[in-house]
Write a protein that holds these residues in place. Structure first.
Motif, PDB file in Angstrom:
ATOM      1  N   ASP A  64      -0.811   2.361   3.575  1.00  7.59           N
ATOM      2  CA  ASP A  64       0.351   3.431   4.088  1.00  7.59           C
ATOM      3  C   ASP A  64       1.176   3.543   2.619  1.00  7.59           C
ATOM      4  O   ASP A  64       1.763   4.801   2.458  1.00  7.59           O
ATOM      5  N   LEU A  65       1.444   2.406   2.184  1.00 10.83           N
ATOM      6  CA  LEU A  65       2.586   2.400   1.067  1.00 10.83           C
ATOM      7  C   LEU A  65       2.044   3.213  -0.047  1.00 10.83           C
ATOM      8  O   LEU A  65       2.583   3.955  -0.631  1.00 10.83           O
ATOM      9  N   ILE A  66       0.794   2.917  -0.358  1.00 10.55           N
ATOM     10  CA  ILE A  66       0.131   3.504  -1.538  1.00 10.55           C
ATOM     11  C   ILE A  66      -0.026   4.948  -1.293  1.00 10.55           C
ATOM     12  O   ILE A  66       0.278   5.852  -2.315  1.00 10.55           O
ATOM     13  N   GLU A  67      -0.509   5.387  -0.020  1.00  8.48           N
ATOM     14  CA  GLU A  67      -0.554   6.823   0.293  1.00  8.48           C
ATOM     15  C   GLU A  67       0.876   7.529  -0.023  1.00  8.48           C
ATOM     16  O   GLU A  67       0.790   8.617  -0.393  1.00  8.48           O
ATOM     17  N   SER A  68       1.764   6.831   0.665  1.00  8.73           N
ATOM     18  CA  SER A  68       3.135   7.518   0.434  1.00  8.73           C
ATOM     19  C   SER A  68       3.610   7.645  -1.016  1.00  8.73           C
ATOM     20  O   SER A  68       4.408   8.329  -1.224  1.00  8.73           O
ATOM     21  N   MET A  69       3.504   6.604  -1.834  1.00  5.25           N
ATOM     22  CA  MET A  69       3.682   6.574  -3.115  1.00  5.25           C
ATOM     23  C   MET A  69       3.032   7.745  -3.886  1.00  5.25           C
ATOM     24  O   MET A  69       3.572   7.999  -4.970  1.00  5.25           O
ATOM     25  N   ARG A  70       1.928   8.033  -3.317  1.00  2.00           N
ATOM     26  CA  ARG A  70       1.285   9.041  -4.157  1.00  2.00           C
ATOM     27  C   ARG A  70       2.075  10.423  -4.293  1.00  2.00           C
ATOM     28  O   ARG A  70       1.518  11.385  -5.290  1.00  2.00           O
ATOM     29  N   HIS A  71       2.671  10.552  -3.408  1.00  2.00           N
ATOM     30  CA  HIS A  71       3.698  11.893  -3.470  1.00  2.00           C
ATOM     31  C   HIS A  71       4.611  11.828  -4.573  1.00  2.00           C
ATOM     32  O   HIS A  71       5.096  13.039  -4.590  1.00  2.00           O
ATOM     33  N   PHE A  72       4.727  10.857  -5.490  1.00  2.00           N
ATOM     34  CA  PHE A  72       5.781  10.805  -6.496  1.00  2.00           C
ATOM     35  C   PHE A  72       4.971  10.502  -7.682  1.00  2.00           C
ATOM     36  O   PHE A  72       4.057  10.147  -7.902  1.00  2.00           O
ATOM     37  N   LYS A  73       5.682  10.853  -8.747  1.00  2.00           N
ATOM     38  CA  LYS A  73       5.260  10.889 -10.028  1.00  2.00           C
ATOM     39  C   LYS A  73       6.282   9.860 -10.985  1.00  2.00           C
ATOM     40  O   LYS A  73       7.470  10.501 -10.989  1.00  2.00           O
ATOM     41  N   PHE A  74       6.049   9.183 -11.987  1.00  2.00           N
ATOM     42  CA  PHE A  74       7.073   8.576 -12.910  1.00  2.00           C
ATOM     43  C   PHE A  74       7.407   9.730 -13.918  1.00  2.00           C
ATOM     44  O   PHE A  74       6.363  10.555 -14.249  1.00  2.00           O
ATOM     45  N   PRO A  75       8.640   9.783 -14.202  1.00  2.00           N
ATOM     46  CA  PRO A  75       9.070  11.054 -15.241  1.00  2.00           C
ATOM     47  C   PRO A  75       8.550  10.352 -16.469  1.00  2.00           C
ATOM     48  O   PRO A  75       8.506   9.075 -16.902  1.00  2.00           O
ATOM     49  N   GLU A  76       8.732  11.196 -17.399  1.00  3.71           N
ATOM     50  CA  GLU A  76       8.126  11.048 -18.903  1.00  3.71           C
ATOM     51  C   GLU A  76       9.203  10.147 -19.685  1.00  3.71           C
ATOM     52  O   GLU A  76       9.159   9.734 -20.731  1.00  3.71           O
ATOM     53  N   TYR A  77      10.392  10.339 -19.091  1.00  2.00           N
ATOM     54  CA  TYR A  77      11.604   9.661 -19.715  1.00  2.00           C
ATOM     55  C   TYR A  77      12.109   8.500 -19.074  1.00  2.00           C
ATOM     56  O   TYR A  77      11.882   8.264 -17.807  1.00  2.00           O
ATOM     57  N   ALA A  78      12.928   7.858 -19.801  1.00  2.00           N
ATOM     58  CA  ALA A  78      13.400   6.562 -18.995  1.00  2.00           C
ATOM     59  C   ALA A  78      14.494   7.019 -18.004  1.00  2.00           C
ATOM     60  O   ALA A  78      15.398   7.764 -18.360  1.00  2.00           O
ATOM     61  N   ASN A  79      14.555   6.525 -16.828  1.00  2.00           N
ATOM     62  CA  ASN A  79      15.489   6.631 -15.845  1.00  2.00           C
ATOM     63  C   ASN A  79      17.027   6.601 -16.232  1.00  2.00           C
ATOM     64  O   ASN A  79      17.455   5.351 -16.703  1.00  2.00           O
ATOM     65  N   PRO A  80      17.683   7.601 -16.437  1.00  2.00           N
ATOM     66  CA  PRO A  80      19.156   7.425 -16.668  1.00  2.00           C
ATOM     67  C   PRO A  80      20.003   6.385 -16.026  1.00  2.00           C
ATOM     68  O   PRO A  80      20.754   5.502 -16.552  1.00  2.00           O
ATOM     69  N   ARG A  81      19.750   6.277 -14.766  1.00  2.00           N
ATOM     70  CA  ARG A  81      20.341   5.203 -13.909  1.00  2.00           C
ATOM     71  C   ARG A  81      20.009   4.055 -14.510  1.00  2.00           C
ATOM     72  O   ARG A  81      20.949   3.009 -14.660  1.00  2.00           O
ATOM     73  N   LYS A  97      26.068  15.047  -8.133  1.00  2.00           N
ATOM     74  CA  LYS A  97      26.980  13.835  -8.343  1.00  2.00           C
ATOM     75  C   LYS A  97      26.081  12.779  -9.039  1.00  2.00           C
ATOM     76  O   LYS A  97      26.728  12.414 -10.032  1.00  2.00           O
ATOM     77  N   GLU A  98      24.691  12.777  -8.842  1.00  2.00           N
ATOM     78  CA  GLU A  98      24.000  11.932  -9.869  1.00  2.00           C
ATOM     79  C   GLU A  98      23.669  12.410 -11.036  1.00  2.00           C
ATOM     80  O   GLU A  98      23.909  11.616 -12.293  1.00  2.00           O
ATOM     81  N   LEU A  99      23.408  13.596 -11.424  1.00  2.00           N
ATOM     82  CA  LEU A  99      23.416  14.382 -12.500  1.00  2.00           C
ATOM     83  C   LEU A  99      24.829  14.014 -13.411  1.00  2.00           C
ATOM     84  O   LEU A  99      24.605  14.197 -14.661  1.00  2.00           O
ATOM     85  N   SER A 100      25.655  14.228 -12.690  1.00  2.00           N
ATOM     86  CA  SER A 100      27.009  14.077 -13.387  1.00  2.00           C
ATOM     87  C   SER A 100      27.511  12.598 -13.731  1.00  2.00           C
ATOM     88  O   SER A 100      28.026  12.451 -14.956  1.00  2.00           O
ATOM     89  N   ARG A 101      27.052  11.813 -12.907  1.00  2.00           N
ATOM     90  CA  ARG A 101      27.308  10.368 -13.117  1.00  2.00           C
ATOM     91  C   ARG A 101      26.566   9.497 -14.356  1.00  2.00           C
ATOM     92  O   ARG A 101      27.218   9.008 -15.143  1.00  2.00           O
ATOM     93  N   TYR A 102      25.448  10.145 -14.513  1.00  2.00           N
ATOM     94  CA  TYR A 102      24.399   9.609 -15.695  1.00  2.00           C
ATOM     95  C   TYR A 102      24.355  10.499 -16.760  1.00  2.00           C
ATOM     96  O   TYR A 102      23.380  11.311 -16.611  1.00  2.00           O
ATOM     97  N   LYS A 103      25.332  10.535 -17.973  1.00  2.00           N
ATOM     98  CA  LYS A 103      25.084  11.530 -18.636  1.00  2.00           C
ATOM     99  C   LYS A 103      23.730  11.923 -19.556  1.00  2.00           C
ATOM    100  O   LYS A 103      23.539  12.891 -19.952  1.00  2.00           O
ATOM    101  N   ALA A 104      22.882  10.780 -19.611  1.00  2.00           N
ATOM    102  CA  ALA A 104      21.634  10.775 -20.263  1.00  2.00           C
ATOM    103  C   ALA A 104      20.621  11.541 -19.684  1.00  2.00           C
ATOM    104  O   ALA A 104      19.430  11.573 -19.971  1.00  2.00           O
ATOM    105  N   TRP A 105      20.876  12.067 -18.343  1.00  2.00           N
ATOM    106  CA  TRP A 105      19.877  12.934 -17.678  1.00  2.00           C
ATOM    107  C   TRP A 105      19.651  14.114 -18.403  1.00  2.00           C
ATOM    108  O   TRP A 105      20.031  14.899 -18.581  1.00  2.00           O
ATOM    109  N   PRO A 106      18.113  14.116 -18.610  1.00  2.00           N
ATOM    110  CA  PRO A 106      17.603  15.250 -19.379  1.00  2.00           C
ATOM    111  C   PRO A 106      17.390  16.681 -18.591  1.00  2.00           C
ATOM    112  O   PRO A 106      16.583  16.518 -17.478  1.00  2.00           O
TER     113      PRO A 106
END
Length: 946
Positions: free
Chosen positions: A346-363, A492-501
């Motif tokens: 079930d965990l794997i099936e749920s994770m498949r709804h997401f994709k890793f971004p191409e960039y390093a996460n700003p957080r 709030k998240e986009l403003s907090r971490y300035k490196a967000w593309p």
């Protein structure tokens, strides 16, 4: 071999095959001398259990073949395979202590067991044994040599427990001490509290430092608990001897000198260690007796009548052990593994709804830079060996995990996809070497990649630190709902971490809307649910399934839990396994089903005191509200009044009658209640409507019962606040409503706290005391002087906060000790009386163990009902403790300890005072009611026909 101990002024004589013909007759002559000045004999055994069963070796993380000493992860004795290597005696007022070689490495010098048993019998017939931790010595002798020490012993460990608390110390010692291990925090405290003004809100760093010192559970050297433990008198023989006499005994590890156990040492190597213990057992008994008589003479009689006889009972229970249904544990293990595999799917099936971004996460770049994008240095050379790449490694492993064809994989294969205690143990059983590079889903770095890289969730901060474990998932659920609700959280998240593309051509607001609209809320919540389930299964496997299997003796199919009474309230506790974990309610109730009665023709009979903690509060306080509930049998419902007091937060005019009317099958009345008290019919957390009967049950359980069992230990309804979603203001308003409900009991609580402030202790029902010097003005003056001596206003201000916290806790601990100490008194006195009744009246029954306020007996099935009446009669007859109110207890019978269920647990405990319907045995008319005698016997009959 003969040594002189300058500290004791006594000789220490080794007795073995070379000289036993000289010394044993001399010793026997002295023992039989009717003109002996004292009948006391200090006694101590040395033993080893290197042939313990394999499960215990794994449980303790010990190599059975090694002859080198290694400290066990947790020490568990295998009584059935224990070999007594020797014992020591010291006769009071003589100049020599003796150590006898029974099974040491110098085999030729061992004394035959028959000779030693004869000597022990003479000691038993002529003397009083003085033994430290008598339960162990009694159990070891009984299990190894079949020798019964008998009733004429004094347990000096239990005497210490009666004389003082585990965290009690000499005031003079406290006054002379500095700040001990707390000093390591002083530089950080000085910096964090510079310029601090009293009553201003604390920063995250300030809260963290305060918590490190005042934590209720920490025993670190820098905590107050750890600091006090370093000063305490102590219960262990060596710590107590050091505290009372200033004498340093040789430590166990020192005498072993690198060898694995006592059997590898010779008699001469153990002589001083053994003989020294026997001498100090007796010396400690005399010194602690003086202390009791000087400080609390009332407890002396309690010790001899109530506390000292208990170790023999605990030893008897320990030696007998509890029969275990191993196939049931095996079946539960397989079931848990199957569940674990399904949850991973079930965990794997749920994770498949997401994709890793191409960039390093700003957080992660900002907050986890050291390992996320920073340099990696070799630990030894400190040279840069490459960029941080762990997050990339984890990303790739997650991608591999998400690409698995889970439907074609077996449960075993899917469990191996993650590194966990479940998969590792399964692989060990199959002799399949566990892989080293699998994802460990509970590792904080792995979890953060999942939460914040893959699922794009905000951080959860607690006291300024990022949290990733189970405690963070509740907050993450709130974040998920916020992320899907509107753009606020995204902005709030986009403003907090300035490196967000932000994609080209998009404004921040537009990008936030895009993220909100495409966010996979249901899948994110499902991932968190799966992680909770995996954690629960792992916890179950670790606490119960795997550990229970390792603790079970393969030859007897029994576990051997040991019971003790060393808590500051004098409550009983247990370990290996801990019987207090065997709760009647909750997710782990199935564990009770692993235990079987003493024989196949026996049943478990348990009697559980009803609401005994509240009865004792009422008995002590004489509050009429408690008398209304517990002044007669059957009891009235105290929880209804407390529940009504909680609803008053929303509707000040709400009454107990209104709550009771919620259960009525009267549509007009129900509608009138809904119109008048609408908030009473809405779940305050889930914000869903409830019908009358559901609302009644909700408020009685979540508010009333929780208030009654939570308020008296803290003076607030914080335990109710979370389940009801109250603000602090609402919680304190409800607290005030509750206090008004029981004004006399509240005054008793405040008087108890004042008793701690005035005297530094409270007296418990049976003569014991709970000493809390921390509650006094004197303690505050002494402790504040330590902080002030540092010459820093910041450190002094911090010390003031520590004092406030510790003193509040001291008052609450005094109240807790009164209540829990009363429960302990009832339990031990009941056990002692019933233990003697079994012997004197010839019942085919055994006392097995206590579980909180429940006493468990194994009884021959034809005697079960008659003996259950006897148990309840004894448990509810304590006129010296409870007179104004009534004690009551509920009886259960079963062939396991798990609650009866027609499918899941057909042989489980049947509540005879709140009976189930069982076709052909227990008629529908008695469902939920107390059974008459004939149907109680039918319940036992059913257990052997189901």
């Amino acid at each position: 071999m003969r040594l002189f101990n300058e500290a004791t002024g006594c000789w220490e004589q080794l007795v073995d095959a070379t000289n036993m013909h000289i010394f044993i007759p001399q010793i026997v002559k002295l023992l039989r001398d009717e003109n002996r000045h004292s009948k006391f004999v200090g006694f101590d055994i040395e033993s080893q259990d290197s042939k313990r069963h394999a499960g215990l070796n794994e449980f303790m993380k010990l190599d059975a073949e090694s002859e080198e000493y290694k400290k066990a992860k947790k020490l568990v004795f295998d009584l059935r395979r224990t070999e007594i290597t020797g014992f020591s005696i010291y006769q009071d007022n003589l100049d020599t202590g003796y150590y006898f070689n029974a099974a040491h490495a110098d085999v030729e010098n061992r004394i035959p067991r028959a000779i030693l048993l004869e000597l022990l019998q003479i000691i038993k017939d002529t003397s009083f044994w003085i033994i430290h931790n008598a339960a162990f010595e009694i159990a070891s002798l009984k299990a190894s040599w079949g020798f019964d020490v008998g009733p004429n012993y004094i347990c000096t460990m239990q005497m210490c427990v009666s004389a003082y608390n585990s965290d009690e110390y000499s005031v003079d010692t406290f006054a002379r001490a500095g700040l001990g291990g707390i000093q390591i925090l002083l530089p950080a405290i000085n910096r964090a509290f510079a310029g601090y003004q009293p009553k201003t809100p604390l920063t995250a760093e300030q809260k963290d430092l305060l918590g490190k010192v005042t934590s209720k559970t920490s025993e670190s050297a820098h905590s107050y608990n750890g600091y006090v433990r370093s000063l305490a008198y102590g219960y262990g023989l060596k710590k107590a001897v050091k505290s009372w006499f200033g004498y340093d005994q040789v430590e166990f590890e020192t005498v072993l000198n690198g060898k694995a156990h006592m059997g590898l040492l010779t008699g001469p190597e153990v002589l001083h260690y053994g003989a020294d213990d026997a001498y100090w057992c007796l010396a400690l008994m005399k010194r602690v007796m003086q202390f009791m008589q000087a400080t609390n003479p009332a407890v002396v009689q309690t010790f001899f009548r109530q506390e000292n006889p208990m170790p023999a009972i605990w030893a008897d229970c320990w030696v007998r052990g509890l029969r275990v249904n191993k196939p049931a544990i095996d079946a539960r293990t397989e079931e848990a593994r199957g569940k674990y595999a399904r949850v991973i799917r079930d965990l794997i099936e749920s994770m498949r709804h997401f994709k890793f971004p191409e960039y390093a996460n700003p957080r992660m770049v900002e907050r986890e830079a050291k390992w996320y994008v920073g340099e990696v240095k070799d630990k030894k050379t400190k040279q840069v060996i490459g960029p941080a790449n762990k997050y990339l490694e984890y990303r790739e492993k997650f991608k591999t995990l998400m690409s698995l064809d889970t439907e074609s994989m077996s449960d075993y294969e899917i469990c191996k996809a993650l590194s966990s205690s479940v998969s590792q143990q399964w692989q060990i059983e199959r002799k399949d070497k566990p892989a080293k590079d699998q994802l460990n889903i509970v590792h904080y770095m792995v979890t953060r990649v999942l939460y914040h890289d893959l699922m794009n969730l905000p951080y959860v901060f607690v006291k300024g630190n990022i949290q990733s474990g189970g405690e963070a998932r509740g907050k993450l659920r709130e974040f998920i709902n916020e992320l899907k609700k509107d753009n606020t959280r995204w902005i709030k998240e986009l403003s907090r971490y300035k490196a967000w593309p932000i994609p080209e051509g998009m404004t921040q607001s537009a990008y936030a809307e895009f993220l909100r609209s495409t966010y996979q809320k249901d899948a994110a919540l499902a991932v968190l649910d799966c992680l909770d389930k995996l954690a629960n299964i792992e916890q179950t496997m670790k606490l119960y399934l795997r550990s229970y299997l390792l603790l079970t003796d393969p030859e007897t199919n029994r576990m051997y839990p040991s019971i003790s009474s060393r808590l500051n309230t004098r409550r009983m506790a247990g370990e290996n396994p801990n019987p207090m974990q065997l709760a009647k309610r909750g997710e782990s109730t199935f564990v009770r089903g692993f235990f079987l009665p003493e024989r196949d023709d026996h049943v478990y009979v348990s009697v559980d005191w009803s609401q005994v903690e509240l009865v004792l509060i009422g008995e002590e306080s004489k509050d009429l509200g408690f008398h209304k509930a517990y002044g007669q049998l059957p009891y009235n419902d105290l929880h209804v009044g407390a529940a009504a007091a909680a609803v008053k937060v929303y509707h000040p005019d709400f009454t107990e009658t209104d709550l009771a009317n919620m259960r009525m099958d009267n549509p007009e009345l129900q509608q009138r209640l809904v119109d008048t008290f609408p908030m009473a019919f809405v779940d305050p957390v889930k914000q869903v409507p409830m019908n009358g009967k559901v609302a009644y049950k909700f408020w009685r359980g979540n508010a009333g019962k929780t208030s009654n069992f939570g308020y008296w230990y803290s003076g607030s309804l914080m335990t109710v606040q979370g389940p009801l979603g109250w603000t602090d203001k609402q919680m304190w308003e409800a607290t005030e409503n509750y206090r008004k409900k029981f004004p006399v009991a509240e005054q008793w609580r405040m008087n108890t706290i004042e008793e701690v402030r005035a005297f530094g202790f409270v007296n418990i029902f049976d003569g014991h005391r709970r000493t809390r010097f921390e509650g006094t003005v004197h303690w505050r003056q002494l402790f504040m002087a330590k902080w002030a001596s540092m010459g820093s206003p910041a450190i002094t201000a911090f010390g003031e906060l520590v004092c406030n916290s510790i003193q509040r806790r001291a008052g609450n601990q005094g109240v807790n000790a009164k209540i829990q100490g009363g429960c302990a008194t009832l339990a031990k006195r009941s056990i002692l009386r019933l233990y003697n009744i079994i012997k004197d009246e010839g019942w085919d029954a055994h006392f097995c163990l206590p579980i909180h306020d429940e006493l468990i007996f194994s009884v021959q099935k034809d005697q079960a009902i008659d003996f259950s009446y006897r148990i309840r009669q004894v448990m509810c007859d304590h006129p010296d403790l409870v007179q104004w109110l009534k004690l009551d207890g509920t009886i259960s019978v079963g062939r396991t300890l798990e609650a009866y269920h027609p499918q899941k647990s057909p042989h489980g405990q049947i509540e005879l005072d709140e009976a189930p319907f069982i076709e052909g045995f227990l008629p529908r008319e008695f469902e939920g009611k107390a059974l008459p005698d004939e149907y109680r016997r039918k319940a036992v009959e059913y257990l052997f026909h189901a």
